[in-house]
Design a protein around this motif. Structure first.
Motif, PDB file in Angstrom:
ATOM      1  N   CYS A  47       1.332  -3.694  -3.472  1.00  0.00           N
ATOM      2  CA  CYS A  47       0.683  -4.985  -3.306  1.00  0.00           C
ATOM      3  C   CYS A  47       1.699  -6.104  -3.521  1.00  0.00           C
ATOM      4  O   CYS A  47       1.725  -7.083  -2.794  1.00  0.00           O
ATOM      5  CB  CYS A  47      -0.476  -5.155  -4.280  1.00  0.00           C
ATOM      6  N   HIS A  98      -0.399   0.246   4.236  1.00  0.00           N
ATOM      7  CA  HIS A  98      -0.897  -0.120   2.906  1.00  0.00           C
ATOM      8  C   HIS A  98      -2.264  -0.820   3.005  1.00  0.00           C
ATOM      9  O   HIS A  98      -3.183  -0.515   2.248  1.00  0.00           O
ATOM     10  CB  HIS A  98       0.093  -1.023   2.177  1.00  0.00           C
ATOM     11  N   CYS A 142      -5.931  -0.482   1.093  1.00  0.00           N
ATOM     12  CA  CYS A 142      -6.051  -1.476   0.026  1.00  0.00           C
ATOM     13  C   CYS A 142      -6.889  -2.667   0.497  1.00  0.00           C
ATOM     14  O   CYS A 142      -6.361  -3.582   1.118  1.00  0.00           O
ATOM     15  CB  CYS A 142      -4.664  -1.938  -0.432  1.00  0.00           C
ATOM     16  N   CYS A 158      -5.634  -6.353  -0.439  1.00  0.00           N
ATOM     17  CA  CYS A 158      -4.559  -6.918   0.370  1.00  0.00           C
ATOM     18  C   CYS A 158      -5.066  -7.321   1.754  1.00  0.00           C
ATOM     19  O   CYS A 158      -4.638  -8.318   2.321  1.00  0.00           O
ATOM     20  CB  CYS A 158      -3.394  -5.936   0.502  1.00  0.00           C
TER      21      CYS A 158
HETATM   22 ZN   LIG Z   1      -2.570  -3.958  -1.895  1.00  0.00          ZN
END
Ligand SMILES: [Zn+2]
Lengths: 197, 82
Positions: B6, B32, B36, B39
């Protein structure tokens, strides 16, 4: 302010050609006023900055060397005028290179997805007023970078020229300004979302 | 929001949304984001934040009386367009 704008004759401007100068004023005065208003949040101060910017430009044009574009040069004059106004209120204000790594934590605090709010809610009069209020909460050195790059659409390089800052400093400040505004807007629009739920 | 991934996404965030990152790093970021949600939200709402400021400013021009006083101050009255 980009390449599609009318080209100006530097020779005519340097020679004091009034018609050409009027065209310059016509082309850039809205942007300069907007920058000053967002920087100072006072219509009276913004008007002073606007007038002084073009008065100074008029004086300096005969010696303008054309190393940066006319628009970047005008922005630089306007930024300096705006800073003078700010310093009358708070002498410690400065945007010169300094230690940007200190202090401010940039970790996002809000993870609400408010993108789905309807456009009329995102752009309502109340929301617009909040956008203005939020940008005033940024420290000046971050605010000016966000205004030039994200509102007026200058490139990183033009922004660094207008502010006499390194491109690295511009990028660092831009990221901080963007993340801070994102957090402020997330708190605000998050509440609007809850009202709807 | 304290995982290493992150943080590294945050560091490249500007370049990512401006589309100036190398393709390989873009792919890593997208991989990612796929796992996530935080994010993903940060990226989407950051894009929207910039869009809102740009969109609401574009149509802002100075009031007519401010324009008029500017042209007077600069001795350009004759070029003031109605
Ligand atoms: Zn993240």
């Amino acid at each position: 302010m980009n390449d599609t704008k009318p080209a100006f004759s530097l020779d005519r401007l340097r020679a004091g050609d009034r018609e050409e100068f009027a065209r310059l004023v016509e082309t850039y005065s809205d942007q300069i006023y907007r920058l000053a208003l967002k920087m100072l949040a006072s219509p009276q101060d913004a008007e002073d900055v606007l007038q002084n910017t073009f008065l100074k430009a008029l004086q300096a044009l005969p010696t303008f060397e054309g190393r940066s574009s006319l628009s970047t040069w005008l922005y630089r004059i306007a930024v300096n005028e705006a800073l003078m106004v700010l310093r009358r209120q708070r002498p410690e204000v400065q945007i010169a290179d300094d230690d940007d790594s200190a202090g401010d934590d940039i970790t996002p605090a809000y993870f609400i997805d408010w993108c789905c709010l309807p456009e009329e809610e995102l752009l309502s009069a109340e929301s617009r007023a909040y956008l203005d209020q939020a940008i005033q909460q940024l420290p000046e050195k971050y605010r000016i970078v966000f205004i030039l790059r994200d509102i007026e659409g200058l490139s990183i390089r033009e922004t660094s020229e207008a502010l006499n800052l390194s491109e690295t400093a511009v990028k660092t400040r831009l990221l901080r300004a963007r993340l801070k505004l994102r957090d402020l807007l997330s708190a605000y629009y998050g509440e609007r979302l809850e009202e709807k739920a | 929001m304290d995982k290493t991934n992150c943080r590294s996404l945050l560091a490249s965030l500007s370049e990512y949304i401006e589309g100036t990152l190398e393709e390989q790093i873009c792919r890593e970021i997208e991989r990612h984001m796929a796992e996530c949600p935080d994010c993903r939200v940060v990226v989407d709402t950051l894009r929207k934040t910039i869009y809102l400021y740009h969109a609401t400013s574009e149509d802002e021009s100075m009031p007519a009386d401010v324009r008029q006083r500017l042209y007077q101050r600069l001795n350009l009255d004759e070029y003031l367009k109605p």
